[in-house]
Design an enzyme around this catalytic site. Sequence first.
Site, PDB file in Angstrom:
ATOM      1  N   ARG A 182      43.700 -45.172  39.637  1.00 54.17           N
ATOM      2  CA  ARG A 182      43.658 -46.599  39.847  1.00 54.17           C
ATOM      3  C   ARG A 182      43.423 -47.276  38.683  1.00 54.17           C
ATOM      4  NH1 ARG A 182      41.215 -48.737  45.239  1.00 54.17           N
ATOM      5  NH2 ARG A 182      39.355 -48.630  44.178  1.00 54.17           N
ATOM      6  N   LYS A 215      42.523 -53.601  40.504  1.00 50.32           N
ATOM      7  CA  LYS A 215      41.159 -54.025  40.769  1.00 50.32           C
ATOM      8  C   LYS A 215      40.524 -54.682  39.216  1.00 50.32           C
ATOM      9  CE  LYS A 215      37.115 -51.724  42.649  1.00 50.32           C
ATOM     10  NZ  LYS A 215      37.042 -52.706  43.646  1.00 50.32           N
ATOM     11  N   GLU A 244      42.795 -58.244  54.173  1.00 48.54           N
ATOM     12  CA  GLU A 244      41.527 -57.037  54.112  1.00 48.54           C
ATOM     13  C   GLU A 244      40.416 -58.133  54.152  1.00 48.54           C
ATOM     14  OE1 GLU A 244      42.434 -55.521  50.401  1.00 48.54           O
ATOM     15  OE2 GLU A 244      41.678 -57.116  49.290  1.00 48.54           O
TER      16      GLU A 244
HETATM   17  C1  LIG Z   1      39.044 -56.417  47.475  1.00 55.01           C
HETATM   18  C2  LIG Z   1      38.980 -54.849  47.930  1.00 55.01           C
HETATM   19  N1  LIG Z   1      39.892 -54.293  48.872  1.00 55.01           N
HETATM   20  C3  LIG Z   1      39.762 -53.082  49.184  1.00 55.01           C
HETATM   21  C4  LIG Z   1      38.667 -52.493  49.017  1.00 55.01           C
HETATM   22  C5  LIG Z   1      38.708 -50.918  49.110  1.00 55.01           C
HETATM   23  O1  LIG Z   1      39.014 -49.906  48.133  1.00 55.01           O
HETATM   24  P1  LIG Z   1      38.428 -48.648  48.045  1.00 55.01           P
HETATM   25  O2  LIG Z   1      38.806 -47.729  49.285  1.00 55.01           O
HETATM   26  O3  LIG Z   1      39.339 -47.924  47.076  1.00 55.01           O
HETATM   27  O4  LIG Z   1      36.994 -48.649  47.618  1.00 55.01           O
HETATM   28  C6  LIG Z   1      37.721 -52.807  47.817  1.00 55.01           C
HETATM   29  C7  LIG Z   1      36.876 -51.960  46.986  1.00 55.01           C
HETATM   30  O5  LIG Z   1      37.120 -51.214  45.882  1.00 55.01           O
HETATM   31  C8  LIG Z   1      38.056 -54.122  47.362  1.00 55.01           C
HETATM   32  O6  LIG Z   1      37.353 -54.649  46.589  1.00 55.01           O
END
Ligand SMILES: Cc1ncc(COP(=O)(O)O)c(C=O)c1O
Length: 328
Positions: A58, A157, A191
């Site tokens: 990612r 991200k 989310e």
């Molecule tokens: C905005 C956002 N959504 C969702 C997630 C969950 O992602 P992950 O399960 O890959 O940590 C994160 C954390 O990284 C985040 O910052």
Amino acid sequence: MEKAELIWMNGEFVPWDEAKVHVLSHGLHYGTGVFEGVRCYETERGPAIFRHTDHLDRLAKSAELYHLPLPYSTDQIGEATRELIRRNGLRSCYIRPLAFRGYGEMGLYAQSSPIDIMIAVWPWGAYLGEEGKKHGVRAKVSSWRRISPAGLIPHAKASGQYLNSILAKTESANAGYEEAILLDERGFVCEGSGENIFLVRDGQIVTPPHVASILDGVNRKSVIQIARDLGYTVVERDVARAELYLAEEAFLTGTAAELVPVREIDDHTVGAGEPGEITRHVQAKFDDALYGRAEEYLEWLDPVEPREQPPSGAGPVAQEQGSSKVTS
Ligand SMILES: Cc1ncc(COP(=O)(O)O)c(C=O)c1O
């Protein structure tokens, strides 16, 4: 934050307090960086990084989406991470790799500025607290909408994008809630400020789809698989705001927070107010996966410590130190 001894920066291990950048670094001014949040857990087989490859992939994709060519391969970043954990003597930790446009040129098309890259590791407990993991958190729907794919890239991200999450988180914290839930630009549920969201509706597990501007969470993927393996139906579909209040159960997933039940949303009690049966069931299996107690998910763990090398001449060629996957 709790300091570790060393930080990996552009190929070198430097003392924590000496890992510095120039104030004219591009990323500091424009948010031109991409990063990951990863965790290493102490398992029976030693420290192991949960879904390391998925996080590194990612990171590479986020970098590609924002035109930031990474100066190291994901394999090199992965090995540097394992070595950093070893050198810091940590058994479990949070891991933060960040690649950003550094110091050199200003302006919006600063192609000659270098891409700097760093990895830090440090001990970090449950992001929404141990109490939250046990009894659930109170959340508030934010007045801020999640970034639109018309203007930014929700799938990446990227550092600058987190101003959106910070606005939502600050608003909810100032109002006395533990977490914010963002709607997407259309008004459907998206989310949490740093987690994906799941609801239980009529016994089925429901989570917003990719088109709802979610970050494609690594833990979201893991929980979908775990829940299906446990025999639950998981549906990825648009979720109306009112469904947050009507849900039998709700929970958040993310690397920092892990799996956290939600007991109240906008002052509506979710279900019976305590984490429900399905949430508990999935959470227990998810914890087993994180800590290497679930045989079926051991392949998700990347061991930090090199495997014992067999004596020379004994058996098949040993795998490269530290880069082997845990297998059953
Ligand atoms: C905005 C956002 N959504 C969702 C997630 C969950 O992602 P992950 O399960 O890959 O940590 C994160 C954390 O990284 C985040 O910052």
